[in-house]
Design a protein around this motif. Sequence first.
Motif, mmCIF file in Angstrom:
data_model
loop_
_atom_site.group_PDB
_atom_site.id
_atom_site.type_symbol
_atom_site.label_atom_id
_atom_site.label_comp_id
_atom_site.label_asym_id
_atom_site.label_seq_id
_atom_site.Cartn_x
_atom_site.Cartn_y
_atom_site.Cartn_z
ATOM 1 N N ALA A 121 0.720 -0.937 -0.049
ATOM 2 C CA ALA A 121 0.078 0.165 0.030
ATOM 3 C C ALA A 121 0.922 1.413 -0.005
ATOM 4 C CB ALA A 121 -1.015 -0.238 1.229
ATOM 5 N N GLU A 122 1.965 1.329 0.895
ATOM 6 C CA GLU A 122 2.899 2.461 0.737
ATOM 7 C C GLU A 122 3.807 2.666 -0.510
ATOM 8 O OE1 GLU A 122 4.115 -0.811 3.260
ATOM 9 O OE2 GLU A 122 2.365 0.537 3.416
ATOM 10 N N SER A 123 3.595 2.043 -1.509
ATOM 11 C CA SER A 123 4.517 2.019 -2.716
ATOM 12 C C SER A 123 3.978 2.673 -3.787
ATOM 13 C CB SER A 123 5.061 0.480 -2.947
ATOM 14 O OG SER A 123 5.884 -0.089 -1.943
ATOM 15 N N PHE A 124 4.764 3.396 -4.540
ATOM 16 C CA PHE A 124 4.309 3.813 -5.838
ATOM 17 C C PHE A 124 5.262 3.082 -6.687
ATOM 18 C CE2 PHE A 124 3.922 6.535 -9.271
ATOM 19 C CZ PHE A 124 2.551 6.998 -9.411
ATOM 20 N N TYR A 125 4.601 2.694 -7.883
ATOM 21 C CA TYR A 125 5.383 1.766 -8.780
ATOM 22 C C TYR A 125 5.484 2.415 -10.286
ATOM 23 C CZ TYR A 125 7.642 -2.547 -10.388
ATOM 24 O OH TYR A 125 8.667 -3.341 -10.791
ATOM 25 N N ILE A 126 6.621 2.766 -10.703
ATOM 26 C CA ILE A 126 6.742 3.209 -11.999
ATOM 27 C C ILE A 126 7.230 1.873 -12.995
ATOM 28 C CG2 ILE A 126 7.903 4.658 -13.569
ATOM 29 C CD1 ILE A 126 8.653 6.433 -11.217
ATOM 30 N N ASN A 127 6.089 1.655 -13.735
ATOM 31 C CA ASN A 127 6.239 0.200 -14.494
ATOM 32 C C ASN A 127 7.290 0.556 -15.910
ATOM 33 O OD1 ASN A 127 5.957 -2.674 -14.911
ATOM 34 N ND2 ASN A 127 4.929 -2.095 -16.607
ATOM 35 N N TYR A 128 6.783 1.824 -16.528
ATOM 36 C CA TYR A 128 7.427 2.131 -17.915
ATOM 37 C C TYR A 128 7.288 3.653 -17.995
ATOM 38 C CZ TYR A 128 7.566 1.814 -22.801
ATOM 39 O OH TYR A 128 8.021 2.078 -24.171
ATOM 40 N N LEU A 129 8.450 4.160 -18.637
ATOM 41 C CA LEU A 129 8.463 5.415 -19.077
ATOM 42 C C LEU A 129 9.326 5.437 -20.293
ATOM 43 C CD1 LEU A 129 8.246 8.571 -18.365
ATOM 44 C CD2 LEU A 129 10.461 8.614 -17.413
ATOM 45 N N SER A 130 8.721 6.317 -21.185
ATOM 46 C CA SER A 130 9.388 6.438 -22.477
ATOM 47 C C SER A 130 8.958 7.838 -23.056
ATOM 48 C CB SER A 130 8.544 5.332 -23.578
ATOM 49 O OG SER A 130 9.310 5.551 -25.005
ATOM 50 N N ILE A 131 10.190 8.339 -23.622
ATOM 51 C CA ILE A 131 9.818 9.871 -24.120
ATOM 52 C C ILE A 131 10.367 9.509 -25.742
ATOM 53 C CG2 ILE A 131 10.915 12.097 -24.108
ATOM 54 C CD1 ILE A 131 9.375 11.508 -21.618
ATOM 55 N N ASP A 132 9.501 10.329 -26.655
ATOM 56 C CA ASP A 132 9.853 10.148 -28.104
ATOM 57 C C ASP A 132 11.247 10.456 -28.407
ATOM 58 O OD1 ASP A 132 10.137 11.146 -30.738
ATOM 59 O OD2 ASP A 132 8.090 11.148 -30.708
ATOM 60 N N PRO A 133 12.016 9.859 -29.058
ATOM 61 C CA PRO A 133 13.397 10.051 -29.249
ATOM 62 C C PRO A 133 13.576 11.451 -29.729
ATOM 63 C CG PRO A 133 12.901 7.920 -29.750
ATOM 64 C CD PRO A 133 11.670 8.332 -29.644
ATOM 65 N N ASP A 134 12.587 11.958 -30.395
ATOM 66 C CA ASP A 134 12.766 13.518 -31.164
ATOM 67 C C ASP A 134 12.904 14.358 -30.087
ATOM 68 O OD1 ASP A 134 12.605 12.476 -33.765
ATOM 69 O OD2 ASP A 134 10.695 13.014 -33.896
ATOM 70 N N TYR A 135 12.571 14.009 -28.835
ATOM 71 C CA TYR A 135 12.581 14.842 -27.541
ATOM 72 C C TYR A 135 13.392 14.561 -26.379
ATOM 73 C CZ TYR A 135 8.019 16.868 -29.533
ATOM 74 O OH TYR A 135 7.320 17.352 -30.541
ATOM 75 N N HIS A 136 14.349 13.500 -26.914
ATOM 76 C CA HIS A 136 15.413 13.426 -25.902
ATOM 77 C C HIS A 136 16.577 14.365 -25.796
ATOM 78 C CE1 HIS A 136 15.295 8.678 -26.131
ATOM 79 N NE2 HIS A 136 14.165 8.952 -25.723
ATOM 80 N N LYS A 137 17.060 14.417 -24.508
ATOM 81 C CA LYS A 137 18.120 15.236 -24.215
ATOM 82 C C LYS A 137 17.638 16.934 -23.902
ATOM 83 C CE LYS A 137 21.505 12.188 -24.472
ATOM 84 N NZ LYS A 137 21.974 11.620 -23.347
ATOM 85 N N GLN A 138 16.116 16.988 -23.717
ATOM 86 C CA GLN A 138 15.729 18.000 -23.360
ATOM 87 C C GLN A 138 15.181 18.111 -21.993
ATOM 88 O OE1 GLN A 138 12.654 19.507 -26.127
ATOM 89 N NE2 GLN A 138 13.745 18.277 -28.016
#
Length: 105
Positions: A20-37
């Motif tokens: 109950a006290e955990s927040f779980y990030i299963n997946y994060l993806s940023i479009d490669p055109d927006y990387h390094k910003q």
Amino acid sequence: MNESEDLVGLLVSYHGHPVAESFYINYLSIDPDYHKQGLGQEVVEELLNMVKQHEFKEVRANVALKNWGAIRFWTKLGLDTINGIYGDSEYGENRFADIELVRKF
């Protein structure tokens, strides 16, 4: 935060998993055109603030072991404790494993 209607990423998360006290990030993806910003970092920092405000005790993220960039990204944001390693037990081209990284509040 920049205002835009462009879809530049996807975040999949669970609250209360595996406990109950955990927040779980299963997946994060940023479009490669927006990387390094700095968009991914901005999103996660805001998410971490919200998670703390809602009094979760920890945040966890699932990261592919072969994704060195993602491992560096998450550890830079404080998810730097390995909670477990899951997947194939041997390394290989067609083998996969993930680590679960944790940040306690």
